[in-house]
Design a protein around this motif. Structure first.
Motif, PDB file in Angstrom:
ATOM      1  N   VAL A   1       0.891  -1.395   0.096  1.00  9.40           N
ATOM      2  CA  VAL A   1      -0.077   0.081  -0.088  1.00  9.40           C
ATOM      3  C   VAL A   1       0.785   1.416  -0.080  1.00  9.40           C
ATOM      4  CG1 VAL A   1      -1.461   1.530   1.454  1.00  9.40           C
ATOM      5  CG2 VAL A   1      -2.052  -1.325   1.026  1.00  9.40           C
ATOM      6  N   GLY A   2       1.964   1.338   0.854  1.00 12.26           N
ATOM      7  CA  GLY A   2       2.984   2.419   0.725  1.00 12.26           C
ATOM      8  C   GLY A   2       3.456   2.709  -0.492  1.00 12.26           C
ATOM      9  N   ILE A   3       4.056   1.941  -1.335  1.00  7.74           N
ATOM     10  CA  ILE A   3       4.449   1.969  -2.313  1.00  7.74           C
ATOM     11  C   ILE A   3       3.260   2.471  -3.575  1.00  7.74           C
ATOM     12  CG2 ILE A   3       5.482   0.820  -4.591  1.00  7.74           C
ATOM     13  CD1 ILE A   3       7.134  -1.054  -2.480  1.00  7.74           C
ATOM     14  N   TYR A   4       2.276   1.808  -3.447  1.00  9.15           N
ATOM     15  CA  TYR A   4       1.142   2.062  -4.541  1.00  9.15           C
ATOM     16  C   TYR A   4       0.504   3.516  -4.519  1.00  9.15           C
ATOM     17  CZ  TYR A   4      -3.569   2.180  -6.587  1.00  9.15           C
ATOM     18  OH  TYR A   4      -4.646   2.444  -7.715  1.00  9.15           O
ATOM     19  N   MET A   5       0.270   4.054  -2.901  1.00  5.18           N
ATOM     20  CA  MET A   5      -0.429   5.089  -2.561  1.00  5.18           C
ATOM     21  C   MET A   5       0.238   6.220  -2.890  1.00  5.18           C
ATOM     22  SD  MET A   5      -0.222   5.279   1.547  1.00  5.18           S
ATOM     23  CE  MET A   5       1.232   5.705   2.428  1.00  5.18           C
ATOM     24  N   THR A   6       1.736   6.309  -2.684  1.00  3.68           N
ATOM     25  CA  THR A   6       2.655   7.419  -3.161  1.00  3.68           C
ATOM     26  C   THR A   6       2.561   7.903  -4.490  1.00  3.68           C
ATOM     27  OG1 THR A   6       4.661   5.752  -3.263  1.00  3.68           O
ATOM     28  CG2 THR A   6       4.225   7.142  -1.122  1.00  3.68           C
ATOM     29  N   GLU A   7       2.276   6.864  -5.498  1.00  2.00           N
ATOM     30  CA  GLU A   7       2.206   7.208  -6.954  1.00  2.00           C
ATOM     31  C   GLU A   7       0.819   7.785  -7.284  1.00  2.00           C
ATOM     32  OE1 GLU A   7       5.090   7.073  -8.811  1.00  2.00           O
ATOM     33  OE2 GLU A   7       5.988   6.207  -6.980  1.00  2.00           O
ATOM     34  N   LEU A   8      -0.052   7.705  -6.339  1.00  2.00           N
ATOM     35  CA  LEU A   8      -1.428   8.244  -6.828  1.00  2.00           C
ATOM     36  C   LEU A   8      -1.590   9.861  -6.782  1.00  2.00           C
ATOM     37  CD1 LEU A   8      -3.835   5.783  -4.634  1.00  2.00           C
ATOM     38  CD2 LEU A   8      -3.366   5.712  -7.278  1.00  2.00           C
TER      39      LEU A   8
ATOM     40  N   PHE B   1      -3.453  13.506  -5.643  1.00  2.00           N
ATOM     41  CA  PHE B   1      -3.998  13.627  -4.568  1.00  2.00           C
ATOM     42  C   PHE B   1      -5.703  13.447  -4.687  1.00  2.00           C
ATOM     43  CE2 PHE B   1      -6.433  16.534  -1.867  1.00  2.00           C
ATOM     44  CZ  PHE B   1      -5.868  16.293  -0.390  1.00  2.00           C
ATOM     45  N   SER B   2      -6.372  12.691  -3.963  1.00  2.00           N
ATOM     46  CA  SER B   2      -7.733  12.139  -4.128  1.00  2.00           C
ATOM     47  C   SER B   2      -8.056  11.395  -2.880  1.00  2.00           C
ATOM     48  CB  SER B   2      -7.738  11.184  -5.415  1.00  2.00           C
ATOM     49  OG  SER B   2      -7.100   9.972  -4.944  1.00  2.00           O
ATOM     50  N   PRO B   3      -9.401  11.269  -2.789  1.00  2.00           N
ATOM     51  CA  PRO B   3     -10.045  10.484  -1.547  1.00  2.00           C
ATOM     52  C   PRO B   3      -9.536   9.189  -1.441  1.00  2.00           C
ATOM     53  CG  PRO B   3     -11.680  11.787  -2.765  1.00  2.00           C
ATOM     54  CD  PRO B   3     -10.314  12.019  -3.734  1.00  2.00           C
TER      55      PRO B   3
ATOM     56  N   ARG C   1      -6.420   8.401  -2.433  1.00  2.00           N
ATOM     57  CA  ARG C   1      -5.086   8.310  -1.717  1.00  2.00           C
ATOM     58  C   ARG C   1      -5.164   8.656  -0.027  1.00  2.00           C
ATOM     59  NH1 ARG C   1       0.393  11.601  -3.846  1.00  2.00           N
ATOM     60  NH2 ARG C   1       1.400  11.539  -1.923  1.00  2.00           N
ATOM     61  N   LEU C   2      -6.058   9.534   0.330  1.00  4.85           N
ATOM     62  CA  LEU C   2      -6.061   9.721   1.632  1.00  4.85           C
ATOM     63  C   LEU C   2      -6.583   8.562   2.327  1.00  4.85           C
ATOM     64  CD1 LEU C   2      -7.904  13.304   1.469  1.00  4.85           C
ATOM     65  CD2 LEU C   2      -5.442  12.917   2.053  1.00  4.85           C
ATOM     66  N   LYS C   3      -7.485   7.926   1.895  1.00  2.42           N
ATOM     67  CA  LYS C   3      -8.218   6.614   2.496  1.00  2.42           C
ATOM     68  C   LYS C   3      -6.978   5.541   2.555  1.00  2.42           C
ATOM     69  CE  LYS C   3     -10.532   4.085   0.100  1.00  2.42           C
ATOM     70  NZ  LYS C   3     -11.989   3.487  -0.429  1.00  2.42           N
ATOM     71  N   LEU C   4      -6.120   5.687   1.640  1.00  2.00           N
ATOM     72  CA  LEU C   4      -4.682   4.540   1.574  1.00  2.00           C
ATOM     73  C   LEU C   4      -3.853   4.946   2.809  1.00  2.00           C
ATOM     74  CD1 LEU C   4      -4.352   3.610  -1.982  1.00  2.00           C
ATOM     75  CD2 LEU C   4      -5.603   2.154  -0.353  1.00  2.00           C
ATOM     76  N   TYR C   5      -3.658   6.313   2.703  1.00  2.00           N
ATOM     77  CA  TYR C   5      -2.681   6.807   3.852  1.00  2.00           C
ATOM     78  C   TYR C   5      -3.251   6.267   5.313  1.00  2.00           C
ATOM     79  CZ  TYR C   5       0.863   9.415   1.068  1.00  2.00           C
ATOM     80  OH  TYR C   5       1.953   9.655   0.484  1.00  2.00           O
ATOM     81  N   ASN C   6      -4.310   6.443   5.387  1.00  3.02           N
ATOM     82  CA  ASN C   6      -5.065   6.096   6.703  1.00  3.02           C
ATOM     83  C   ASN C   6      -4.785   4.704   6.857  1.00  3.02           C
ATOM     84  OD1 ASN C   6      -5.898   8.493   8.054  1.00  3.02           O
ATOM     85  ND2 ASN C   6      -7.650   8.618   6.675  1.00  3.02           N
ATOM     86  N   TRP C   7      -5.210   3.943   6.101  1.00  2.00           N
ATOM     87  CA  TRP C   7      -5.058   2.524   6.149  1.00  2.00           C
ATOM     88  C   TRP C   7      -3.448   2.061   6.487  1.00  2.00           C
ATOM     89  CZ3 TRP C   7      -8.186   0.178   1.539  1.00  2.00           C
ATOM     90  CH2 TRP C   7      -9.394   0.403   1.800  1.00  2.00           C
ATOM     91  N   HIS C   8      -2.541   2.876   5.725  1.00  2.00           N
ATOM     92  CA  HIS C   8      -1.270   2.588   5.997  1.00  2.00           C
ATOM     93  C   HIS C   8      -0.748   2.890   7.332  1.00  2.00           C
ATOM     94  CE1 HIS C   8       2.960   2.132   4.570  1.00  2.00           C
ATOM     95  NE2 HIS C   8       3.163   3.403   5.189  1.00  2.00           N
TER      96      HIS C   8
END
Length: 190
Positions: free
Chosen positions: A35-42, A44-46, A48-55
């Motif tokens: 998730v950390g690798i994937y989210m950093t390439e997204l 800015f969007s809801p 991406r924010l959701k994945l940051y929280n999950w991370h």
């Protein structure tokens, strides 16, 4: 040089709790790294924010599981090492020690990064965690880099760990892997 005959059922296994903590952490770490690798390439969007929280939630969970695992390990002796060359035994112990260090350092660096960036962590959206470093953009960038480097370091150690386990299973055929597999019936629990 591998022995000519495989180790048999006298092989001691890890306890059920040690096995459960190992595999829970393995899944959480691999998931958090992915998730950390994937989210950093997204962008800015809801999402991406959701994945940051999950991370972040995964990081806090890994930190807690690491504390439980360390306490369990300190109070319960693991099975004895299998016969192997001294260099392999030393490398295995060094790898395990570094992984334990990173189990703590990586989520703490992420938590510090989040605190310094001014983004609080609310574990599973319920429990707000305290910021433990001041909000500071330059400090946040430093912790971001540290977190990233530690993540790559842990990923490399995990790959080494998996590779060594598969080598023991497929090449050495010494049943080392069966000591930590949840459904294996080989050996006695320790």
């Amino acid at each position: 040089m591998p022995s000519s005959r495989p180790v048999t059922a006298t092989l001691a296994r890890y306890s059920g709790i040690a096995i459960a903590l190992h595999w829970l952490m393995a899944l959480a770490i691999i998931g958090a790294l992915g998730v950390g690798i994937y989210m950093t390439e997204l962008p800015f969007s809801p999402t991406r924010l959701k994945l940051y929280n999950w991370h972040k939630w995964a990081g806090v969970t890994i930190l807690l599981l690491a504390a439980l695992r360390l306490l369990w390990r300190l109070s319960h002796r693991p099975p004895a090492d299998l016969p192997m060359p001294v260099w392999q035994s030393r490398l295995a112990h060094l790898t395990h020690g570094l992984m334990y260090l990173l189990f703590f350092a990586l989520p703490l660096a992420g938590w510090a990064y989040s605190s310094a960036a001014g983004f609080p962590i609310v574990w599973f959206g319920v429990l707000p965690l305290p910021d433990w470093v001041p909000v500071d953009k330059a400090l946040a960038e430093n912790f971001k880099l540290v977190h990233k480097l530690l993540a790559y370091g842990l990923a490399a150690l995990v790959l080494m760990h998996i590779g060594a386990a598969l080598k023991h299973h497929w090449i050495d055929r010494d049943d080392l892997l069966s000591r930590i597999l949840p459904l294996s019936k080989k050996g006695k629990t320790r």
